[in-house]
Design an enzyme around this catalytic site. Sequence first.
Site, PDB file in Angstrom:
ATOM      1  N   ASP A  30       0.876  -1.160   0.000  1.00 56.44           N
ATOM      2  CA  ASP A  30       0.000   0.000   0.000  1.00 56.44           C
ATOM      3  C   ASP A  30       0.920   1.218   0.000  1.00 56.44           C
ATOM      4  O   ASP A  30       1.699   1.406   0.950  1.00 56.44           O
ATOM      5  CB  ASP A  30      -0.853  -0.049   1.292  1.00 56.44           C
ATOM      6  CG  ASP A  30      -1.852   1.079   1.345  1.00 56.44           C
ATOM      7  OD1 ASP A  30      -1.728   2.020   0.527  1.00 56.44           O
ATOM      8  OD2 ASP A  30      -2.753   1.028   2.211  1.00 56.44           O
TER       9      ASP A  30
ATOM     10  N   TYR B 231      -9.955  14.348  -8.675  1.00 53.03           N
ATOM     11  CA  TYR B 231      -8.957  13.573  -9.431  1.00 53.03           C
ATOM     12  C   TYR B 231      -8.069  14.531 -10.241  1.00 53.03           C
ATOM     13  O   TYR B 231      -6.835  14.445 -10.193  1.00 53.03           O
ATOM     14  CB  TYR B 231      -9.704  12.602 -10.342  1.00 53.03           C
ATOM     15  CG  TYR B 231      -8.866  11.802 -11.301  1.00 53.03           C
ATOM     16  CD1 TYR B 231      -7.905  10.900 -10.852  1.00 53.03           C
ATOM     17  CD2 TYR B 231      -9.069  11.901 -12.683  1.00 53.03           C
ATOM     18  CE1 TYR B 231      -7.160  10.138 -11.742  1.00 53.03           C
ATOM     19  CE2 TYR B 231      -8.342  11.134 -13.576  1.00 53.03           C
ATOM     20  CZ  TYR B 231      -7.385  10.257 -13.105  1.00 53.03           C
ATOM     21  OH  TYR B 231      -6.656   9.509 -13.988  1.00 53.03           O
TER      22      TYR B 231
ATOM     23  N   LYS C 260      -4.111  15.460  -9.953  1.00 47.55           N
ATOM     24  CA  LYS C 260      -3.167  15.313 -11.078  1.00 47.55           C
ATOM     25  C   LYS C 260      -2.351  16.593 -11.271  1.00 47.55           C
ATOM     26  O   LYS C 260      -1.148  16.546 -11.524  1.00 47.55           O
ATOM     27  CB  LYS C 260      -3.913  14.941 -12.364  1.00 47.55           C
ATOM     28  CG  LYS C 260      -4.470  13.520 -12.368  1.00 47.55           C
ATOM     29  CD  LYS C 260      -3.388  12.462 -12.209  1.00 47.55           C
ATOM     30  CE  LYS C 260      -3.897  11.050 -12.318  1.00 47.55           C
ATOM     31  NZ  LYS C 260      -2.893  10.044 -11.946  1.00 47.55           N
TER      32      LYS C 260
HETATM   33  C1  AKB Z   1     -10.886   8.674 -16.060  1.00 48.11           C
HETATM   34  O1  AKB Z   1     -11.808   8.625 -16.865  1.00 48.11           O
HETATM   35  O2  AKB Z   1     -10.999   9.100 -14.901  1.00 48.11           O
HETATM   36  C2  AKB Z   1      -9.511   8.218 -16.521  1.00 48.11           C
HETATM   37  C3  AKB Z   1      -8.692   9.352 -17.022  1.00 48.11           C
HETATM   38  C4  AKB Z   1      -9.046  10.033 -18.279  1.00 48.11           C
HETATM   39  O3  AKB Z   1      -7.718   9.698 -16.420  1.00 48.11           O
HETATM   40  N1  AKB Z   1      -9.647   7.214 -17.518  1.00 48.11           N
END
Ligand code: AKB
Length: 315
Positions: A53, A143, A147
């Site tokens: 992990d 997300y 990033k």
């Molecule tokens: C998502 O759809 O979250 C991933 C990406 C585009 O990073 N596939």
Amino acid sequence: MRRILVIGAAGQIGSELVPALRKKYGNENVIATGRKTPLPDVIKETGPVIYLDAIDKERLAQALFEYDINTIFHMASILSATGEKMPQIAWDININGLINVLEAGRSYNVDRIIWPSSIAAFGPTTPRDNTPNTTILQPTTIYGISKVAGELLAEYYYKKYKLDVRSMRLPGIISSETLPGGGTTDYAVEIFYEAIKHKNYTCFLREDTILPMMYQPDCLKCMIDLLEADNSRLKRRVYNVTGMSFSAGEIASEIKKYIPEFSIEYKPDFRQEIADSWPRSIDDSLARQEWDWNPSYDLISMTKDMIQTLSKRLK
Ligand code: AKB
């Protein structure tokens, strides 16, 4: 000689990346790690496998030390759609996991780290067509925010500690071995399974939604090419990459050429807003210039290969 640790080997990319790396660098030199999802037999049977992990700093340090690791692929991540359901956990796994990898890498003299970023780093204020490498990064998903933070950390660790971190902004990945989980681009994989198994699919995005995508063989090539790229040619740590762009309607039409009875309906859900905040197409000219990035598959050749491969497997 490379001694490679692949964190997140059970995932959509990791499960095919490990066999590709073992083929190139030798089975014993590629250590696959997993956490919750069981690793595929092909990974367990061909080389070293450990539980890891990335949030656990000590276990990570132990793995680098015990296996004499000099290269890390950090593939473990919570994707865009799941991230919106549990933003705090997504931040913890995506960012604290990455910082642990960077810190451990620095302490154990790891000489290269590959960590994928995503088109999710872009947002509604980014130019949506032919999106350049250097542009506005104001994502609206946790997300995407993780990033952007990760991209900045990659640049920071390179500048401050000379840690050779390299990253590519992946578009949606289409693959036939392992299903993706929790992403907004997942529809482009699910559609093939449903078309072959049930001859119909309910798509969670609108018919006219265009997103950048890449076929898995190109994705694996992208990972290995960036790993091996000559550092003196690289003028940045993070690169746009893409393989193709198509709408949900266009991929459905392409599938119908092989399965004429295939039908599709569109019921957009919360993922539509995420897709609408991302680019439609990507300018990857800097990756082409600086490390000879050159994908092979377009919508037509990818669809043909997916249908052939999955039809054999699912029958
Ligand atoms: C998502 O759809 O979250 C991933 C990406 C585009 O990073 N596939």
